[in-house]
Design a protein around this motif. Structure first.
Motif, mmCIF file in Angstrom:
data_model
loop_
_atom_site.group_PDB
_atom_site.id
_atom_site.type_symbol
_atom_site.label_atom_id
_atom_site.label_comp_id
_atom_site.label_asym_id
_atom_site.label_seq_id
_atom_site.Cartn_x
_atom_site.Cartn_y
_atom_site.Cartn_z
ATOM 1 N N GLU A 7 0.763 -1.225 -0.095
ATOM 2 C CA GLU A 7 0.212 0.088 -0.025
ATOM 3 C C GLU A 7 0.978 1.299 -0.245
ATOM 4 O O GLU A 7 0.382 2.384 0.372
ATOM 5 N N ASP A 8 2.177 1.246 -0.562
ATOM 6 C CA ASP A 8 2.967 2.492 -0.385
ATOM 7 C C ASP A 8 2.590 2.997 -1.737
ATOM 8 O O ASP A 8 2.339 2.200 -2.851
ATOM 9 N N VAL A 9 2.584 4.260 -2.208
ATOM 10 C CA VAL A 9 2.484 4.992 -3.250
ATOM 11 C C VAL A 9 3.677 5.262 -3.794
ATOM 12 O O VAL A 9 4.494 6.165 -3.350
ATOM 13 N N HIS A 10 3.996 5.099 -5.170
ATOM 14 C CA HIS A 10 5.336 5.663 -5.913
ATOM 15 C C HIS A 10 4.843 6.276 -7.020
ATOM 16 O O HIS A 10 3.710 6.178 -7.566
ATOM 17 N N TYR A 11 5.600 7.339 -7.357
ATOM 18 C CA TYR A 11 5.427 8.506 -8.370
ATOM 19 C C TYR A 11 6.467 7.997 -9.643
ATOM 20 O O TYR A 11 7.774 8.010 -9.071
ATOM 21 N N VAL A 12 6.199 7.604 -10.596
ATOM 22 C CA VAL A 12 7.285 7.473 -11.748
ATOM 23 C C VAL A 12 6.876 8.607 -12.966
ATOM 24 O O VAL A 12 5.810 8.687 -13.330
ATOM 25 N N LYS A 13 7.759 9.410 -13.079
ATOM 26 C CA LYS A 13 7.631 10.362 -14.261
ATOM 27 C C LYS A 13 7.601 9.706 -15.448
ATOM 28 O O LYS A 13 8.158 8.878 -15.712
ATOM 29 N N PHE A 14 6.836 10.125 -16.513
ATOM 30 C CA PHE A 14 6.887 9.661 -17.771
ATOM 31 C C PHE A 14 8.186 9.520 -18.485
ATOM 32 O O PHE A 14 8.440 8.632 -19.053
ATOM 33 N N HIS A 15 8.960 10.707 -18.439
ATOM 34 C CA HIS A 15 10.145 10.760 -19.102
ATOM 35 C C HIS A 15 11.322 9.781 -18.612
ATOM 36 O O HIS A 15 12.312 9.653 -19.228
ATOM 37 N N SER A 16 11.147 9.315 -17.340
ATOM 38 C CA SER A 16 12.269 8.277 -16.821
ATOM 39 C C SER A 16 11.688 6.889 -16.977
ATOM 40 O O SER A 16 12.609 5.962 -16.502
ATOM 41 N N LEU A 17 10.520 6.510 -17.488
ATOM 42 C CA LEU A 17 10.050 5.149 -17.954
ATOM 43 C C LEU A 17 10.936 4.697 -18.831
ATOM 44 O O LEU A 17 11.241 5.115 -19.778
ATOM 45 N N VAL A 18 11.439 3.434 -18.622
ATOM 46 C CA VAL A 18 12.374 2.664 -19.386
ATOM 47 C C VAL A 18 11.511 1.389 -19.962
ATOM 48 O O VAL A 18 11.724 0.905 -21.005
ATOM 49 N N HIS A 19 11.003 0.731 -19.109
ATOM 50 C CA HIS A 19 10.061 -0.427 -19.420
ATOM 51 C C HIS A 19 8.885 -0.826 -18.466
ATOM 52 O O HIS A 19 8.891 -0.388 -17.368
#
Length: 113
Positions: A97-109
């Motif tokens: 139940e931890d929330v993580h934020y991933v930016k669009f430009h840093s996505l690799v796979h």
């Protein structure tokens, strides 16, 4: 071992000490060499990831996100809860139940579990 032994380094034996500042700079240089450049995704990969994410969000399936941060690749596993287009990031809720934020430009796979 004496001074006459071949490959002896008696001249420099007393200077094996290294200053802490030099050691710290040397360690930072080693870490900097390990870093890799961020790969750029093409349009085909973005379409594939979009299809994977839409399937995962429709059926509430967990996904593994691999993203690039500070010269290294990191992974987050969880369910994509929300796509924030204003801030250009994914909201990912992990199993704990931890929330993580991933930016669009840093996505690799993106991969389904």
């Amino acid at each position: 071992m004496n001074k006459l032994t071949p490959n002896s380094n008696m001249r420099w034996e007393s200077s094996r000490m290294i200053l802490p500042e030099y050691r710290e700079a040397w360690l930072q240089e080693r870490e900097a060499r390990k870093k890799v450049e961020q790969p750029m995704l093409d349009e085909q990969q973005w379409l594939e990831y979009e299809f994977t994410l839409s399937e995962a969000m429709t059926y509430n399936r967990p996904v593994v996100f691999t993203y690039y941060y500070d010269g290294e690749f990191h992974e987050v596993e969880g369910r994509c809860d929300y796509l924030n287009h204003a801030q250009k990031q994914f909201h990912i809720v992990s199993a704990t139940e931890d929330v993580h934020y991933v930016k669009f430009h840093s996505l690799v796979h993106v991969e389904l579990c």
